[in-house]
Design an enzyme around this catalytic site. Structure first.
Site, PDB file in Angstrom:
ATOM      1  CG  ASP A  55      -2.097  -0.854   1.154  1.00  0.00           C
ATOM      2  OD1 ASP A  55      -2.185  -1.640   0.193  1.00  0.00           O
ATOM      3  OD2 ASP A  55      -2.953  -0.793   2.062  1.00  0.00           O
ATOM      4  CG  HIS A 201       2.456  -0.103   4.370  1.00  0.00           C
ATOM      5  ND1 HIS A 201       2.197  -1.086   5.313  1.00  0.00           N
ATOM      6  CD2 HIS A 201       1.300   0.613   4.244  1.00  0.00           C
ATOM      7  CE1 HIS A 201       0.939  -0.971   5.736  1.00  0.00           C
ATOM      8  NE2 HIS A 201       0.382   0.049   5.101  1.00  0.00           N
TER       9      HIS A 201
END
Length: 244
Positions: A55, A201
């Site tokens: 993300d 991430h």
């Protein structure tokens, strides 16, 4: 008394609207997410497969080294992109696709829309979808709301745009300032099983500064852990997520 009653009724009505707006966000809660796993949590039916997702990118600091690390471990992933970041770094979005990864929608900004704004939700999601399609030359099919908070407006907007909402079944808490490569693996490992979707991430735009370096160092540990258990890491497109 009548004025007070009217005020109370208005407040109750407003609270009801907020409750309906935020009700879909309950899928983020572990018991609910478990119950709805086949629909929104990213559970896949491909045997021995774990979906690897990232993300908050693309990020010029974190994304390139993560891509290099994925090349080294021989894995492909799905990257949920922020529209404002992609607009600033379109070359990175294109590189993701050129290197065999899948791109998906994370929203234009990384924020939680606590108050109902259906027009804004639809506009921003459409803008992000169109940016991903244009810059990456690949049409996205997945959507993940920031923080996993799926509101009624976002749920409706994603359906209208033909995006399938997917959250996650495992994470490494790699965004925290005290995370280490070992802690990322230890946190994720209990849920790394066939059909899992792992959240990591490649950017620290909403995380502890430099946290992507922890993710980077954790990737080979995660890959070895999965390989030892006969699990293959790959993108959501190969995960066989059941239709909603």
């Amino acid at each position: 008394m009548r004025a007070t009653g009217a005020t109370g009724a208005a407040a109750a009505a407003a609270a009801g609207v907020e409750l309906l707006h935020l009700a879909p966000a309950a899928v983020r809660l572990p018991p609910v997410r478990h119950h709805l796993a086949r629909r929104t949590a990213g559970y896949g039916e491909r045997p021995g497969h774990v979906a690897l997702t990232f993300d908050d990118g693309p990020d010029p600091a974190g994304t390139p080294p993560v891509l290099d690390a994925l090349d080294r471990i021989g894995a492909r992933a799905t990257f949920f992109l922020l529209g404002d970041a992609l607009e600033r770094h379109p070359d990175l979005g294109r590189e993701l696709v050129l290197r065999g990864h899948e791109v998906a929608v994370h929203g234009w900004y990384h924020r939680v829309p606590w108050y109902p704004a259906p027009r804004r939700d639809l506009s921003e999601l459409r803008r992000t979808r169109d940016a991903v399609t244009a810059y990456c030359c690949d049409e996205p099919q997945w959507y993940r709301p920031p923080y996993g908070v799926l509101t009624a407006g976002l749920a409706a907007a994603s359906r209208r745009l033909g995006l399938r909402t997917v959250l996650w079944t495992a994470w490494g808490r790699d965004w925290t300032d005290d995370a280490t490569p070992a802690s990322v693996l230890a946190t994720a490992a209990p849920r790394l099983r066939p059909g899992a979707t792992l959240l990591l991430h490649d950017s620290d735009c909403t995380s502890a500064p430099g946290s992507w370096r922890t993710t980077l160092a954790a990737l080979p540990l995660i890959a070895d852990h999965c390989a030892d258990r006969g699990l293959a890491l790959g993108p959501l497109r190969d995960h066989a997520v059941p239709a909603a």
